[in-house]
Structures are given as structure tokens and as C-alpha cells.
Motif scaffolding. Sequence first.
Motif, PDB file in Angstrom:
ATOM      1  N   THR A  47       0.722  -1.065   0.005  1.00  0.00           N
ATOM      2  CA  THR A  47       0.016   0.050  -0.096  1.00  0.00           C
ATOM      3  C   THR A  47       0.755   1.331  -0.270  1.00  0.00           C
ATOM      4  O   THR A  47       1.890   1.253   0.731  1.00  0.00           O
ATOM      5  N   ILE A  48       0.435   2.097  -1.016  1.00  0.00           N
ATOM      6  CA  ILE A  48       1.402   3.521  -0.942  1.00  0.00           C
ATOM      7  C   ILE A  48       0.246   4.728  -0.553  1.00  0.00           C
ATOM      8  O   ILE A  48      -0.927   4.189  -0.654  1.00  0.00           O
ATOM      9  N   GLY A  49       1.012   5.764  -0.135  1.00  0.00           N
ATOM     10  CA  GLY A  49      -0.246   6.705   0.138  1.00  0.00           C
ATOM     11  C   GLY A  49       0.761   7.995   0.452  1.00  0.00           C
ATOM     12  O   GLY A  49       1.926   8.221   0.412  1.00  0.00           O
ATOM     13  N   GLY A  50      -0.102   8.909   0.217  1.00  0.00           N
ATOM     14  CA  GLY A  50       0.471  10.393   0.426  1.00  0.00           C
ATOM     15  C   GLY A  50       1.039  10.760   1.773  1.00  0.00           C
ATOM     16  O   GLY A  50       0.528  10.236   2.815  1.00  0.00           O
ATOM     17  N   PHE A  51       2.016  11.986   1.792  1.00  0.00           N
ATOM     18  CA  PHE A  51       2.538  12.520   3.119  1.00  0.00           C
ATOM     19  C   PHE A  51       3.116  13.731   2.770  1.00  0.00           C
ATOM     20  O   PHE A  51       3.727  14.010   1.703  1.00  0.00           O
ATOM     21  N   ASN A  52       3.128  14.626   3.707  1.00  0.00           N
ATOM     22  CA  ASN A  52       3.807  15.756   3.828  1.00  0.00           C
ATOM     23  C   ASN A  52       5.183  15.490   4.900  1.00  0.00           C
ATOM     24  O   ASN A  52       4.923  14.820   5.960  1.00  0.00           O
ATOM     25  N   ALA A  53       6.078  15.948   4.407  1.00  0.00           N
ATOM     26  CA  ALA A  53       7.431  15.561   5.425  1.00  0.00           C
ATOM     27  C   ALA A  53       8.528  16.691   5.454  1.00  0.00           C
ATOM     28  O   ALA A  53       8.557  17.518   4.218  1.00  0.00           O
ATOM     29  N   PHE A  54       8.775  17.106   6.414  1.00  0.00           N
ATOM     30  CA  PHE A  54      10.042  17.871   6.415  1.00  0.00           C
ATOM     31  C   PHE A  54      11.360  16.859   6.722  1.00  0.00           C
ATOM     32  O   PHE A  54      11.140  16.060   7.992  1.00  0.00           O
ATOM     33  N   ILE A  55      12.125  16.940   5.988  1.00  0.00           N
ATOM     34  CA  ILE A  55      13.452  15.932   6.081  1.00  0.00           C
ATOM     35  C   ILE A  55      14.732  16.884   6.196  1.00  0.00           C
ATOM     36  O   ILE A  55      14.993  17.684   5.654  1.00  0.00           O
ATOM     37  N   THR A  56      15.572  16.443   7.504  1.00  0.00           N
ATOM     38  CA  THR A  56      16.715  17.122   7.626  1.00  0.00           C
ATOM     39  C   THR A  56      17.822  16.038   7.816  1.00  0.00           C
ATOM     40  O   THR A  56      17.524  15.007   8.389  1.00  0.00           O
ATOM     41  N   SER A  57      18.903  16.398   7.197  1.00  0.00           N
ATOM     42  CA  SER A  57      19.994  15.254   7.206  1.00  0.00           C
ATOM     43  C   SER A  57      21.345  15.750   7.543  1.00  0.00           C
ATOM     44  O   SER A  57      21.602  16.837   7.201  1.00  0.00           O
ATOM     45  N   ASP A  58      21.992  15.067   8.487  1.00  0.00           N
ATOM     46  CA  ASP A  58      23.320  15.390   8.845  1.00  0.00           C
ATOM     47  C   ASP A  58      24.462  14.352   8.401  1.00  0.00           C
ATOM     48  O   ASP A  58      25.453  14.207   8.421  1.00  0.00           O
ATOM     49  N   VAL A  59      23.871  13.527   7.302  1.00  0.00           N
ATOM     50  CA  VAL A  59      24.867  12.660   6.333  1.00  0.00           C
ATOM     51  C   VAL A  59      25.408  13.571   5.456  1.00  0.00           C
ATOM     52  O   VAL A  59      24.712  14.227   4.768  1.00  0.00           O
ATOM     53  N   LEU A  60      26.656  13.483   5.386  1.00  0.00           N
ATOM     54  CA  LEU A  60      27.485  14.489   4.264  1.00  0.00           C
ATOM     55  C   LEU A  60      27.046  13.905   3.176  1.00  0.00           C
ATOM     56  O   LEU A  60      27.247  13.150   2.537  1.00  0.00           O
ATOM     57  N   MET A  61      26.724  15.300   2.335  1.00  0.00           N
ATOM     58  CA  MET A  61      26.282  14.892   1.152  1.00  0.00           C
ATOM     59  C   MET A  61      27.626  14.557   0.074  1.00  0.00           C
ATOM     60  O   MET A  61      28.404  15.315   0.177  1.00  0.00           O
TER      61      MET A  61
END
Length: 425
Positions: free
Chosen positions: A140-154
Motif C-alpha cells: 500500500t502506498i499513500g501520500g504524506f507531507n514531510a520535512f526531512i533534515t540530514s546530517d549525512v554528508l552530501m
Amino acid sequence: MIKATIIKEDFKNGKYNELLKDIYVDESLIDYQQTRYIKAIEKYIDLYGDTDVEIYSAPGRSEVGGNHTDHQHGCVLAAAVNLDAIAVVGRNNNIIKVLSDDFDIAPIDLNDLEIKKDEIGTSEALIRGVCSRLKELGYTIGGFNAFITSDVLMGAGLSSSAAFETIIGTIISGLYNDMKIDPVLIAQVGQYAENVYFGKPCGLMDQCASSVGSLINIDFKDVEKPVVVKVEVDFSKFGHSLCIVDTKGSHADLTDEYAAIPSEMKKVANYFGKEFLREVDEEAFFNDIAGVREVCKDRAVLRAIHLFAENKRVEGQVEALNTSDFEEFKKLIKASGDSSYKFLQNVYANCDVQNQSVSIGLAMSEKIIGENGVCRVHGGGFAGTIQAFVKDEFVPIYKEKIEKVFGKDSCHVLKVRKYGGMKVL
């Protein structure tokens, strides 16, 4: 789900401090993570309002052994580390809307999951690819709103893209599938998205390490069902720390350099009528090296030599850790790095020989560390990071001296974390 403002207050009141220590291993990081989570929740509220939310996490990874073996169905040793991407998430109807740090990702309509040529190389492609594959597999897939923050080095060898793919897959697993999607499958779906939608021919190691967590030995002989075994070892008891140094080299325009490695290895495999080098008999390869050179050319031959030896080194590393022979483990780490430099040749790019930040990092690390540890190229190579196992008492000296070369906070002293992609709250 709980209202965002309530979770924010709970973080402020220290309710989740023990949870943060459990996830990030290092007690000195609790204040930093507490502040980080609070800011992420505040950002979510600014963007989407004070809705019911859940929080997810997916770690970066450090490749410990098995440099460029996964795409040839080889063996790897990899660790989830305590740098991660976190996502504050609320349900939406049929749209996925993500802001990733300051990067505003275009909304993804789940009614349209076809490959978009103009999305190649974008975050949109990764989200669309993950959702498309999960739907195709019957989830099952569905929608969502998200704020993602990452400290993994780009772009620095800790696999920020794998953490992003893993967190998207884990969100879908949590919001719509009761967290029942197997972590290895989430990894395979992430690889599919990166290969087919994003357009990068990566292997499966990065996604597996991020999704599964801990220190894992992966055998990719059957990529449909990779054998994943956790290596139960506490690095701290060996008196060494894992240091990842960002040499500040850019991965921009290096896709062709990365793609050439699996391409050349496969060319050698094809010479013997096989698809992947893992299937080729090593003795047959060395007995016919003149013929292989003529057809496949020398760099392909050297890269194949690396592959055969690297698979054996991974087995040796796991055995050394299981028997607490850390000196043997370090010897194998150094041997892996030497092989990557001489035979795999992924320490700098032939298209830009004047920029060799990884080479400088290795040269300076060997000079600084001396007998106090070992170092090697880390991850895909060509630019980005190096890895060093350094005696604990020498870490402050190493960090100070290597940061004189690459700048403040370029040396990250990391811990292996036991969790892969997870629902935090």
C-alpha cells in the motif's frame, strides 16, 4: 500519531533523552539531537501546520570492507553510523510533498508514477521510483507531507542518497504497511529507484547498510535474496575510533567514472561467458590474463584483480573481528586501501588529475597517524571521504592535524548504530 506541538514539548522536557542515547550511541550528542529534533518539528509546523505526526530516521553508512564488490555480486562489510536523516511526517491524500533541509522538492502525484526523463538525477526521481516499485510489489502506498533534515554528508561517501531512499521507503512502511516491509526489501527498492529512475548504476550495499543497521556482512551472490549477517562486535573495546574525513572533493560530473568500474568488471566477466565477476573462476582468469588484456584492456584487468582479492579480504575482516584480532583487521583494512589505489584506481578521477583531495587525505593521514592506526579510501571514491581507524588516545591529535588540511569539522568521529531505517516516534 501525536500532535506535532505535543511531541515538541516532550523533546524540550527531556522525555526522549534515553531514546536519543539508544539511537545515537554517544551520550554527548543528546543535547545536539534534542535541539535538532525540536527545530525539525518547528519547521514542519511552519510548512504544514500543527498536525498529527510521526518521526522517522535512516542512517548513513560506512563501508568497512568490500570496495566496489557489491555490483559484481560480491561480499561487503558495512556499518550504519550515527549520522542520519530524520523526517517529521504527516499523512496526505495522494500527494507526497517533501522539503529536504532548504531544498523544495516538487510534489509527487501518486497517480503518476511513470519514469520522467527530466527528473533523472533528482530527488523527485528517487521518491517516484520508490513508490512505483513498492506499488508494483503489492504494498500500500499513500501520500504524506514531510520535512526531512540530514546530517549525512552530501556526496561524501556516507551515502546520503541511500539514507534518503531508505527514509522514504520506511515512511511508506510505517504510515501504510504497519512497518511490515522487510528492511532488505526497502534497500532493494531504493536501489531500483536509483538505478531505473535516478539513472545511477549503483550496487545494493549502501541501501542495505542504511536500511538494516548495525555492522553487517552482506553476501550478494544472489541479489534477489542477499545473505545479511550482523557482526556482533563492540568497536570501543578495541580502543580505536572510526574517523571519516571529508576531503571536500566534489562528486559532480563523476558519474561516468563510477559507471566505468562495474562496466569494465562486467566486460571481464563477459569474456568468460559470465555476467558478473563473482561467477568467474579466479584461476581461469589468471591463466588467461594475456587474452583478457587483449580484449578488455589493462585497467579492466587490474580492477578484476582487485575484486577477486577484496572478496577474500571481507571474509578475513569478519573472521578477525569475530576472534577479536584487531591487528589483523587493521592489516586487512590497509590492504584494501592499497588495492583500491593501485588496482581499482578509484582514488582520483582520470578526467581531472589536478584535483586529488582523497590522495592528499591518505598521504597526510599516513604521515599523521604513523603506527596509531590505518586509513583507506572510503565508499565510491574519486572524491569525498577517507576512512581511518585511529587509536582513541590519538584521535584528538589526528583530528586537529587533519583539519588543518581540510578545515574545521572535516573529521567526523563516528559510532556504529544498531538501528537502520526506523520509526522513532
